[in-house]
Design an enzyme around this catalytic site. Structure first.
Site, PDB file in Angstrom:
ATOM      1  N   SER A 128       1.064  -1.088   0.020  1.00  0.00           N
ATOM      2  CA  SER A 128       0.099  -0.098  -0.094  1.00  0.00           C
ATOM      3  C   SER A 128       0.796   1.317  -0.092  1.00  0.00           C
ATOM      4  CB  SER A 128      -0.983   0.172   1.311  1.00  0.00           C
ATOM      5  OG  SER A 128      -1.515   1.397   1.664  1.00  0.00           O
ATOM      6  N   TYR A 153      -2.396  -0.101  10.501  1.00  0.00           N
ATOM      7  CA  TYR A 153      -2.414  -0.947   9.107  1.00  0.00           C
ATOM      8  C   TYR A 153      -1.429  -0.365   8.220  1.00  0.00           C
ATOM      9  CZ  TYR A 153      -3.618  -0.965   4.350  1.00  0.00           C
ATOM     10  OH  TYR A 153      -3.660  -1.235   2.885  1.00  0.00           O
ATOM     11  N   LYS A 157       1.780  -2.968   6.819  1.00  0.00           N
ATOM     12  CA  LYS A 157       2.248  -3.160   5.252  1.00  0.00           C
ATOM     13  C   LYS A 157       3.842  -2.961   5.263  1.00  0.00           C
ATOM     14  CE  LYS A 157      -1.546  -4.382   3.438  1.00  0.00           C
ATOM     15  NZ  LYS A 157      -1.822  -5.694   2.772  1.00  0.00           N
TER      16      LYS A 157
END
Ligand code: UFG
Length: 344
Positions: A128, A153, A157
């Protein structure tokens, strides 16, 4: 000629399902696994309608080692893996960080171990643009450093990419490509497939379409006082079909002869920065529907502005986005209407 078989974790989810369609279209045989923790069977039905194929599917959790080993043993001759199965909501990750670390890290770690045991050496990883944190300059290219992630989050990643880079360094057979998505939106142009959050949507476009159709009362734009031209955040909204097609280019390259670079990473975006308010206005313009919206407080964890420099993926994989944001909004709206029985 035997068709190349690709395991698709999270294949019943939004990005996974669209990618399965493109894999079939390019002559691959996808093998889907999903535990339906954030998805349901509707998208699998959509894939079947579009492709006319009967799907190869195993229900289970990617972090469940026993289940995963059984799938690898049963399927036998996998050529590669696309790993989509992960939690993906920025806001939710701020509220439930441990759940995010647990899920996103464990599924990847288990997968990489099981791949090694079964001598499956090709992996496409869903990364991402959040790995860049709040970038110093935009458009952001792949040489930008990983700054502190704005959300758990984003941190997952970053960690996953680090794990993969280290794993590749230690195992000369392993080849990994991380694809750093900007903001995927839209739906399949057939309206048979689209984004289907199982609860209240966290992402912008499903929230817009659910508000427009009357499921939600009002869209709240999170923050109108950012340092941007209209005060709202800026993103690079990329059509889901463009994004899915990039995965096919990436797996083609990975399965081809590519001795030198075993860990690769690419931005996937359009190169256009669009503000949240602009996108909302564009939706109203493209669809002609009314949308009840207001500016509200900021959401924790949001990057202020980011959009991609996608020159690297264009040069090395021959991919660039073909659709505009308005196409994605039109397709998202067609999908929402079909889902709610408003069109035949
Ligand atoms: N937003 C609103 N109102 C909403 C929902 C979102 O104003 O109801 C705003 C957000 O604050 C943000 C923008 O719309 O400024 C986009 O938000 P999304 O939640 O749709 O997307 P994010 O940029 O937070 O993250 C998304 C995916 C991630 C992915 C990331 C970049 O959720 O999984 O894009 O790839 F990593």
């Amino acid at each position: 000629m035997t068709l190349k078989k690709i395991l698709v974790t999270g294949g019943a989810g939004y990005i996974g399902a669209h990618t399965v369609v493109e894999l079939y279209a390019s002559g691959y045989t996808p093998v889907i696994i999903d535990n339906f923790s954030k998805s349901d069977r509707t998208l699998l039905e959509g894939i079947e309608k579009i492709t006319g194929k009967s799907l190869i599917f195993h229900e289970g959790d990617c972090a469940d080692r026993k289940f995963l080993k059984e799938v690898f043993e049963k399927e036998g001759d996998l050529d590669g893996v696309m790993h989509f199965a992960a939690y993906k909501s920025v806001g939710e990750s701020v509220e439930h960080p441990v759940m995010y670390y647990q899920n996103n890290l464990n599924s990847l770690l288990t997968l990489v171990e099981v791949m090694k045991e079964h001598k499956v050496n090709n992996l496409i990883f869903s990364s991402s643009c959040t790995v860049y944190g709040e970038p110093d300059s935009i458009p952001v290219d792949e040489s930008a450093p990983f700054k502190k992630a704005e959300s758990p989050y984003g941190a997952t990643k970053q960690m996953c990419e680090q794990i993969l880079e280290d794993a590749v360094r230690a195992d000369k057979k392993l080849k990994v490509t991380s694809l750093r998505y900007f903001n995927p939106i839209g739906a399949h142009p057939s309206a048979m497939l689209g984004e289907l959050p199982i609860d209240r949507p966290n992402n912008l476009v499903p929230y817009i379409t659910q508000t427009a159709i009357g499921i939600r009362k009002k869209l709240v734009i999170f923050g109108g006082d950012y340092d941007t031209p209209d005060g709202t955040c800026i993103r690079d909204f990329i059509h889901i079909v463009d994004l899915a097609q990039a995965h096919v280019k990436a797996i083609d390259k990975l399965l081809g002869k590519n001795e030198d670079e075993h860990y690769q990473y690419f931005n996937l975006g359009t190169g256009q920065g669009v503000s949240v308010l602009q996108l909302v206005k564009e939706f109203i313009e493209v669809t002609g529907v009314k949308l009840n919206y207001e500016i509200g407080p900021r959401r924790a964890g949001d990057v202020v502005k980011t959009y991609a420099n996608s020159a690297k993926v264009q040069t090395e994989l021959g991919w660039s986005a073909q659709y505009a944001a308005k196409d994605a909004l039109r397709d998202a709206w067609a999908w929402e209407k079909r889902l709610r029985g408003l069109t035949t």
